[in-house]
Scaffold this active site. Structure first.
Site, short mmCIF file in Angstrom:
data_model
loop_
_atom_site.label_atom_id
_atom_site.label_comp_id
_atom_site.label_asym_id
_atom_site.label_seq_id
_atom_site.Cartn_x
_atom_site.Cartn_y
_atom_site.Cartn_z
CG MET A 21 -5.77 1.45 -3.99
SD MET A 21 -5.46 2.31 -5.47
CE MET A 21 -7.18 1.71 -6.06
CB CYS A 110 0.60 0.27 5.27
SG CYS A 110 0.87 1.58 5.02
CG ASN A 225 -2.09 -6.47 -4.76
OD1 ASN A 225 -1.16 -6.06 -4.07
ND2 ASN A 225 -2.90 -5.91 -5.58
#
Ligand SMILES: Cc1cc2nc3c(=O)[nH]c(=O)nc-3n(C[C@H](O)[C@H](O)[C@H](O)COP(=O)(O)O)c2cc1C
Length: 340
Positions: A21, A110, A225
């Site tokens: 992160m 991303c 996730n």
């Protein structure tokens, strides 16, 4: 066989790992996590491979701060890189081997426009030939500079605009990665909808079928996730959706004790003292290691999450949110708040 497969074989349970992160899993936060309770694997924030290789000296100095880690306590640790250029990815992986990382993970999820403009992050899903090239760069660097323990992995999403597992996953499997982490949303969904772990189950099935037909190839682990809120939730999601492990992101905010619950039956509840001491420790490490390159505002977002859940939390929070330096915050706690 990489360290990840060996780790999984050694533990008779799903693995729990720390998500990468940006501006969160820096060396300061990883320090307090390691001191509270380590995950099975640490991840760094994502780092530009291109920047690491071709930025100015000042730029490189800043980026290398994202690669800082405690060589004893923050183990094993995987560095997350992004690039769409073979040469930079190869050279950055070599650098990360030299720095002592246990593996490299490639960001293919991303959604940030500035990253996608560089054909990186989720844009990789639309450019499979580039994805193959950067994976090859990492594997070539491992062959040339590391040993088989060093892992090469990918973190990705379900697809770009829609779920595209049927085309995307076989391509990734063919690359013989050590691990594929599935953030169970598409690029288009950003983080706006609930993660759909049914798709993680599908990927595990695809992996198992592929493994059956390719017995001599490297079989990646599959981690899920998205939206894991506790260790209990992680165990149950891994069980229900057959995942080899879960990667934990936002549930870590203000909770470096998260991984304590893996080995203990009782849920750990931090005291006021735990929260204050941990915040001070993180502020001090942040200031020492990152204070010359990162704005103190990066640290401030932790104030809200730590100073929460006890009587005078709001009062303390409001005071420290007004402060502009680590020194002020530490001094405040020393003078005004009983931390014993
Ligand atoms: C502040 C923030 C920064 C993030 N930075 C990265 C990153 O650098 N690399 C990456 O692969 N994912 C990044 N993510 C995504 C997380 O790793 C994870 O996939 C996402 O938060 C979903 O998991 P969660 O529900 O457990 O938080 C970031 C997420 C947040 C909230």
């Amino acid at each position: 066989m990489s360290f990840i497969q060996k780790l999984k074989q050694g533990k008779k349970r799903p693995l729990f790992v720390l998500a990468p992160m940006a501006d969160v899993t820096d060396v300061a936060f990883r320090t307090v996590i390691a001191e509270a309770a380590s995950p099975d694997i640490f991840w760094t924030e994502f780092v530009s491979a291109d920047g690491l290789i071709r930025a100015t000296d000042v730029g490189k100095y800043k980026l290398k701060k994202d690669l800082l880690f405690d060589k004893e306590l923050q183990r094993p640790i995987i560095v997350q890189l992004f690039s769409s250029t073979y040469q930079y990815m190869y050279e950055a992986t070599k650098l990360c081997v030299e720095l002592g990382f246990n593996g490299v993970d490639i960001n293919m999820g991303c959604p940030d426009k500035s990253i996608e403009k560089q054909k990186c992050g989720a844009a990789m899903i639309k450019n499979p030939e580039l994805a193959v090239e950067v994976i090859k760069a990492c594997k070539d660097a491992r062959r040339d500079f590391a040993d088989e323990n060093f892992s090469v992995s990918v973190k990705t999403r379900l697809g770009y605009n829609a779920v595209e597992l049927d085309s995307w996953i076989p391509l990734l499997l063919e690359q013989e990665l050590d691990l594929i982490t599935i953030h169970a949303r598409t690029r288009k969904e950003m983080s706006k909808v609930e993660a759909n772990w049914d798709h993680v189950k599908t990927v595990v099935k695809m992996r198992d079928d592929w493994a059956e037909n390719n017995p001599t190839k490297t079989i990646p682990l599959i981690f899920g996730n998205g939206d894991v809120v506790s260790v209990e939730d992680g165990f149950s999601k891994c069980k229900n959706f057959n995942a080899d492990g879960s990667m934990i992101g936002r549930a870590m905010f203000g909770n470096p004790w998260f991984f304590k619950d893996i080995e203990s039956k009782e849920k750990f509840i931090p005291t006021r003292e735990d929260r204050i001491k941990t915040l001070i420790r993180q502020v001090e490490v942040f200031d020492k290691e990152l204070g010359d390159v990162k704005s103190f505002a990066v640290m401030k977002k932790f104030f809200k999450t730590y100073m929460n859940g006890f009587e005078d939390a709001k009062e303390i929070r409001e005071e420290i949110m007004r402060m502009e330096s680590a020194g002020e915050v530490v001094e405040f706690f020393k003078r005004k708040v009983d931390t014993r």
